[in-house]
Design an enzyme around this catalytic site. Structure first.
Site, short mmCIF file in Angstrom:
data_model
loop_
_atom_site.label_atom_id
_atom_site.label_comp_id
_atom_site.label_asym_id
_atom_site.label_seq_id
_atom_site.Cartn_x
_atom_site.Cartn_y
_atom_site.Cartn_z
N PHE A 14 37.16 8.36 20.97
CA PHE A 14 37.41 8.37 22.50
C PHE A 14 37.30 9.57 23.05
O PHE A 14 38.04 10.67 22.55
CB PHE A 14 38.71 7.54 22.77
CG PHE A 14 39.01 7.11 24.12
CD1 PHE A 14 38.43 5.95 24.54
CD2 PHE A 14 39.90 7.93 24.99
CE1 PHE A 14 38.75 5.56 25.87
CE2 PHE A 14 40.24 7.21 26.15
CZ PHE A 14 39.44 6.29 26.68
N ASP A 26 44.79 7.30 15.97
CA ASP A 26 44.87 6.70 17.40
C ASP A 26 44.52 5.50 17.44
O ASP A 26 43.72 4.90 16.99
CB ASP A 26 43.88 7.39 18.28
CG ASP A 26 44.16 7.05 19.78
OD1 ASP A 26 44.92 5.94 19.86
OD2 ASP A 26 43.73 7.77 20.81
N TYR A 28 49.46 0.02 27.33
CA TYR A 28 49.25 -1.03 28.28
C TYR A 28 47.95 -1.79 28.31
O TYR A 28 47.39 -2.52 29.12
CB TYR A 28 48.85 -0.07 29.72
CG TYR A 28 48.02 1.08 29.56
CD1 TYR A 28 46.60 0.91 29.37
CD2 TYR A 28 48.51 2.55 29.34
CE1 TYR A 28 45.88 2.22 29.31
CE2 TYR A 28 47.66 3.61 29.03
CZ TYR A 28 46.29 3.51 29.08
OH TYR A 28 45.48 4.36 28.72
N LYS A 29 47.58 -1.47 27.10
CA LYS A 29 46.30 -2.51 26.41
C LYS A 29 46.96 -3.89 25.81
O LYS A 29 47.51 -4.45 26.56
CB LYS A 29 45.41 -1.66 25.79
CG LYS A 29 44.60 -0.47 26.40
CD LYS A 29 43.83 0.20 25.34
CE LYS A 29 43.27 1.58 26.41
NZ LYS A 29 42.84 2.60 25.82
N ARG A 65 31.37 -4.89 27.30
CA ARG A 65 32.81 -5.15 26.36
C ARG A 65 33.32 -6.43 26.70
O ARG A 65 33.83 -6.96 27.74
CB ARG A 65 33.68 -3.85 26.34
CG ARG A 65 33.13 -2.61 25.82
CD ARG A 65 34.34 -1.80 25.42
NE ARG A 65 35.22 -1.71 26.57
CZ ARG A 65 36.65 -0.97 26.51
NH1 ARG A 65 36.72 -0.23 25.65
NH2 ARG A 65 37.26 -0.89 27.56
C1 LIG Z 1 43.07 3.89 26.11
C2 LIG Z 1 42.94 5.06 24.95
C3 LIG Z 1 43.65 6.24 25.33
C4 LIG Z 1 44.18 6.44 26.87
O1 LIG Z 1 44.81 7.82 26.58
P1 LIG Z 1 45.86 7.92 28.05
O2 LIG Z 1 46.27 9.36 27.96
O3 LIG Z 1 46.99 7.07 27.72
O4 LIG Z 1 45.12 7.79 29.29
C5 LIG Z 1 43.51 7.05 24.35
N1 LIG Z 1 42.77 7.10 22.95
C6 LIG Z 1 42.07 5.86 22.92
C7 LIG Z 1 41.44 5.78 21.69
C8 LIG Z 1 42.18 4.83 23.91
O5 LIG Z 1 41.52 3.70 23.53
#
Ligand SMILES: *Cc1c(COP(=O)(O)O)cnc(C)c1O
Length: 408
Positions: A124, A194, A219-220, A367
């Site tokens: 990501f 992660d 939040y997911k 997705r």
């Molecule tokens: C959604 C997501 C994030 C989100 O990071 P925030 O700092 O909470 O915005 C980070 N890493 C991955 C792999 C994600 O899918």
């Protein structure tokens, strides 16, 4: 025929009762819980209560009387079973990005004589940005970004830290956390996983994985609400040795002693830093109640069934302008399916206009996330029927579906 089979599968679903806790708008098929989880009415009620009574009437007294000060710890207790972790191995704080920064810096300090931070090109973006920012700050760290299929072959004695995201946010492909953690340990590297797209959807088992550190968002699939606090995991075996680069007072052993000497809190709690966001924390704590007694293996099994069904129906009903890019082996994918389409953005918008909410990732992916807690088999069935129609009629090719948006 297919629809009846879906309804039967829903009747046999051991997780079916969980959906009754959610308030999903009538007529909407929500397949974006991998981006923002759904609301439970109990969470809305809790937020109102915290605002009006605990904050409004209780004011400063609520830090003690309403137990605000204990919120991160109580949430850690609810999260621990979903991660295969102990409560004391979790800090609940900050964003995933901020926690990743702290975790990478801390992991790197465990291997001070090494100078490579290894990650992959499917990670990501924020994860790579954060790693590069840490390298700029320290001045003696090289971020090596390798092809996602070649991570294991780049592990060597130079690598201080291996950091990867378990589920590829684009394709849904899984890294093997057990093999890669073992391979990293074999060369003496420390791992930082992660789990943003894993926790609450898959059988995450940090103890079994022998993980060192991990981060993830709530939040997911965990439905904590937009921007809800993230978590950071530190395996028990590192608790004596590990240190955080952000030595804030909420990570102090005795924050309210107000002494000028820094003393880390025990375990992962030293990674707390400033005052917790009480409203978001209260929402998250309430959102996690629904997980009580839910088995991680059951979650993974339902995610596999929903995604299997989606792939099978797309194969059967949709024309060949869409291609499934997610691994067809359910043990190799998360709770999502991505389709490639030449006009993926417009296709996503056309589906949203028909009440099927997925999202688009550039350049050419649509997705669909299948949150196992509230997505039903019948939703899968109905979503594919809408998709079939949009493709067959080229309904995506209307001007209103080609508009520009800020958040996609
Ligand atoms: C959604 C997501 C994030 C989100 O990071 P925030 O700092 O909470 O915005 C980070 N890493 C991955 C792999 C994600 O899918």
């Amino acid at each position: 025929m297919d629809r009846r089979r879906c309804l039967e599968a829903d009747l046999a679903d051991p997780l079916a009762a969980a959906r009754t806790h959610f308030a999903l708008p009538e007529g909407l098929i929500y397949l974006d819980g991998n981006s923002l989880g759904a609301l439970q009415p109990v969470v809305a009620a809790r937020l109102r209560d915290v605002v009006e009574h605990e904050w409004g009437a209780g004011l400063i007294r609520s830090w003690n009387d309403a137990g605000w000060v204990e919120l991160p710890r109580r949430i850690a207790g609810r999260l621990a079973p979903l991660l295969g972790a102990d409560r004391t191995e979790l800090a609940v704080t900050d964003s995933t990005s901020a926690n990743l920064f702290k975790a990478l810096a801390a992991a790197r300090r465990l291997r001070p004589d090494r100078h490579v931070l290894l990650t992959d090109d499917a990670n990501f973006p924020t994860d790579v940005y954060v790693a590069q920012g840490l390298a700029t700050l320290t001045g003696d760290l090289e971020v090596r970004v390798v092809h996602t299929d070649e991570v294991a072959s780049h592990l060597d004695a130079e690598v201080a830290v291996l950091t990867l995201t378990h589920v590829d946010y684009r394709t849904g492909r899984l890294h093997d956390p057990v093999d890669l953690t073992a391979a990293a340990h074999a060369v003496g590297a420390v791992t930082v996983w992660d789990l943003s797209h894993s926790t609450g959807a898959l059988d995450v088992d940090l103890h079994r994985w022998d993980a060192d550190l991990a981060v993830g968002c709530t939040y997911k699939y965990l439905n904590g609400g937009p921007g809800s606090p993230a978590y950071l995991y530190v395996a028990q075996r590192w608790h004596e040795e590990i240190s955080t680069p952000v030595q804030g007072w909420f990570g102090h052993a005795q924050p309210f002693a107000f002494s000028l000497g820094y003393q880390p809190a025990p375990g992962a709690e030293r990674f707390h830093d400033g005052t917790p966001p009480v409203l978001s924390m209260a929402a998250l704590e309430s959102a996690l109640e629904v997980w009580e007694g839910i088995d991680r293996a059951q979650l993974a099994a339902k995610a596999a069934e929903l995604t299997d069904r989606f792939i099978a129906l797309v194969d059967e009903r949709c024309d060949d302008t869409v291609e499934v890019v997610t691994p067809r082996d359910p043990t190799r994918r998360g709770a999502q399916v991505s389709l490639r389409h030449a006009h993926a953005d417009a296709l996503t918008q056309a589906l949203i206009a028909r009440g099927v909410i997925g999202d688009h990732r550039p350049p050419d992916l649509v997705r669909f996330g299948f949150a196992p807690l509230y997505v039903r088999h019948v939703d899968v069935c109905d979503a594919v029927e809408q998709l079939r129609e949009v493709l067959a009629t080229r309904a995506w090719d209307r001007p209103e579906h080609h508009a520009r948006r800020t958040v996609t």
